[in-house]
Design an enzyme around this catalytic site. Structure first.
Site, mmCIF file in Angstrom:
data_model
loop_
_atom_site.group_PDB
_atom_site.id
_atom_site.type_symbol
_atom_site.label_atom_id
_atom_site.label_comp_id
_atom_site.label_asym_id
_atom_site.label_seq_id
_atom_site.Cartn_x
_atom_site.Cartn_y
_atom_site.Cartn_z
ATOM 1 N N ARG A 50 0.847 -1.193 0.000
ATOM 2 C CA ARG A 50 0.000 0.000 0.000
ATOM 3 C C ARG A 50 0.874 1.231 0.000
ATOM 4 O O ARG A 50 2.033 1.173 0.374
ATOM 5 C CB ARG A 50 -0.842 0.046 1.271
ATOM 6 C CG ARG A 50 -1.658 -1.187 1.486
ATOM 7 C CD ARG A 50 -2.188 -1.192 2.913
ATOM 8 N NE ARG A 50 -2.807 -2.472 3.205
ATOM 9 C CZ ARG A 50 -3.333 -2.796 4.377
ATOM 10 N NH1 ARG A 50 -3.301 -1.936 5.380
ATOM 11 N NH2 ARG A 50 -3.878 -3.976 4.557
ATOM 12 N N ASP A 52 0.366 5.352 1.484
ATOM 13 C CA ASP A 52 -0.541 6.209 2.251
ATOM 14 C C ASP A 52 -1.044 7.381 1.409
ATOM 15 O O ASP A 52 -0.497 7.675 0.341
ATOM 16 C CB ASP A 52 0.181 6.758 3.491
ATOM 17 C CG ASP A 52 0.312 5.703 4.577
ATOM 18 O OD1 ASP A 52 -0.605 4.875 4.713
ATOM 19 O OD2 ASP A 52 1.337 5.718 5.293
ATOM 20 N N ARG A 197 9.263 6.941 6.104
ATOM 21 C CA ARG A 197 9.006 8.322 6.545
ATOM 22 C C ARG A 197 9.571 8.573 7.946
ATOM 23 O O ARG A 197 10.033 9.684 8.244
ATOM 24 C CB ARG A 197 7.510 8.630 6.484
ATOM 25 C CG ARG A 197 7.018 8.756 5.031
ATOM 26 C CD ARG A 197 5.512 8.656 4.907
ATOM 27 N NE ARG A 197 4.842 9.639 5.746
ATOM 28 C CZ ARG A 197 3.536 9.630 5.993
ATOM 29 N NH1 ARG A 197 2.762 8.679 5.473
ATOM 30 N NH2 ARG A 197 3.008 10.561 6.752
#
Lengths: 244, 244
Positions: A50, A52, A197
């Protein structure tokens, strides 16, 4: 039955992320709608993972199975004519039925971009995190080097990460300069939720002198003892490539 | 009275161009509204020139006069907090009262970006013209070289260009490769309406073998005899810098 592998590029700015969500439009459902229109029936995409909300991709990989015998080109050029301007298929190929984009992935390359100008940049605003002030690049590179290897990255994931094991192998963390930008290129076997991140947020703290490279080493040798971060904003991140 | 010079960066995607227009929001009016709010009264901006709808800028120059004694920083950081995300002031300085951004300009640097991938790119779609297929770079560079110097560019302007003389001095036309992009950097003393975009459209025709470099030489030696072009789309163009 054919198994079709797509490489997908997207500007994630206007999406709620890859995965189908109750709130907001996802890239997956936009792709599945276009494929459904092309193949005149429901299609389910399986992806390499995935991304975000706000995160971009140049090399997202997804597969679907179909009985249709339309030529491969329909799944690139044909699909692109049905997709919105901020999503496109870069390539399509037929792969063995047993190929799975997530389970067969050997690794991924993410690039995180930081804009270093003194004032905010309209032209860079959607694809780079604006970080002002001095950054100690040597210290950032020292900390980046410590992240390479097999480590328990339990300190580098956000709440809601469902991964059973938090050990991951990182092959490279390169901090490069390009014009007014810093590019952090991270390559590894796999990633926890928000891991890249948080790695970048941690490196920026090192660059600002708020953490030492030694403190980063401690985060890795004593996983979960304290938290890394902060989590860098999504719009600087781009999934460049998935390796098989 | 103070004369303030601003260097302005903008993403032109959502604007009807620099100049105040009856249809659509312009960058000039957005700037003047923010300045008016800052200085609590109407402000008139004078610019180094216009940009068309969709064209970007990293170095648009504009001035305004004011009696206000607010510190210079108000016209950069202060103004930026009032401007939308796609417009920002890069720098502000006080200049002599007689300085005029258009009449005092010695030259300008424009960059035109072309995306060369086989399929459309969501991430490059707002700042590069997508040109598919083979391009003969050597022929493009040969034609680019012919454009350098003082020439009558009457064939390189669109209807509605009000310039009295069509002679302009071009100092450099460089065609460079950068990743999957071509960058055409054009530097010159001044430009007719749509001149850079017609130069680029003409160079792409040369790259595709539809025009020869000799035909470009003829356009310049027999100005107005035939038309250059086509006009490359606006979103690939960026005003990089104005020289004084």
């Amino acid at each position: 039955m054919r198994n079709i592998k797509l490489i997908i590029e997207y500007d994630g700015t206007n999406y709620a992320g890859w995965q189908v969500q109750p709130n907001g439009v996802s890239i997956q459902e936009t792709m599945e709608t276009a494929l459904g229109a092309l193949l005149k029936g429901p299609v389910r995409l399986h992806s390499s993972g995935r991304t975000d909300a706000g995160v971009h991709a140049r090399g997202m990989v997804a597969t679907f199975s179909t009985d249709s015998m339309v030529p491969l080109r329909a799944f690139s050029d044909g699909l692109n004519s049905l997709l919105p301007p901020d999503i496109a298929v870069a390539s399509s190929e037929e792969v063995p039925l047993e190929f799975h984009p997530r389970f067969d992935a050997r690794g991924k390359h993410y690039r995180y971009s930081l804009y270093r100008g003194g004032r905010r940049s309209p032209l860079a605003r959607l694809c780079a995190w604006h970080v002002r002030g001095e950054l100690d690049l040597a210290a950032m590179r020292e900390a980046a080097k410590l992240m390479v290897g097999e480590h328990d990255f339990a300190s580098f994931r956000t709440a809601g990460c469902a991964a059973k094991t938090t050990v991951r192998r990182i092959d490279a963390v390169d901090v490069g300069e390009e014009g007014g930008f810093l590019r952090v290129d991270v390559r590894g076997s796999g990633f926890l939720r928000n891991m890249v991140r948080m790695m970048v947020g941690t490196l920026v703290e090192v660059g600002r002198g708020r953490r030492t490279p030694e403190a980063v080493a401690l985060l890795l040798s004593h996983p979960g003892s304290s938290s890394a971060g902060p989590t860098a904003p999504p719009h600087g991140l781009c999934l460049e490539e998935v390796y098989y």
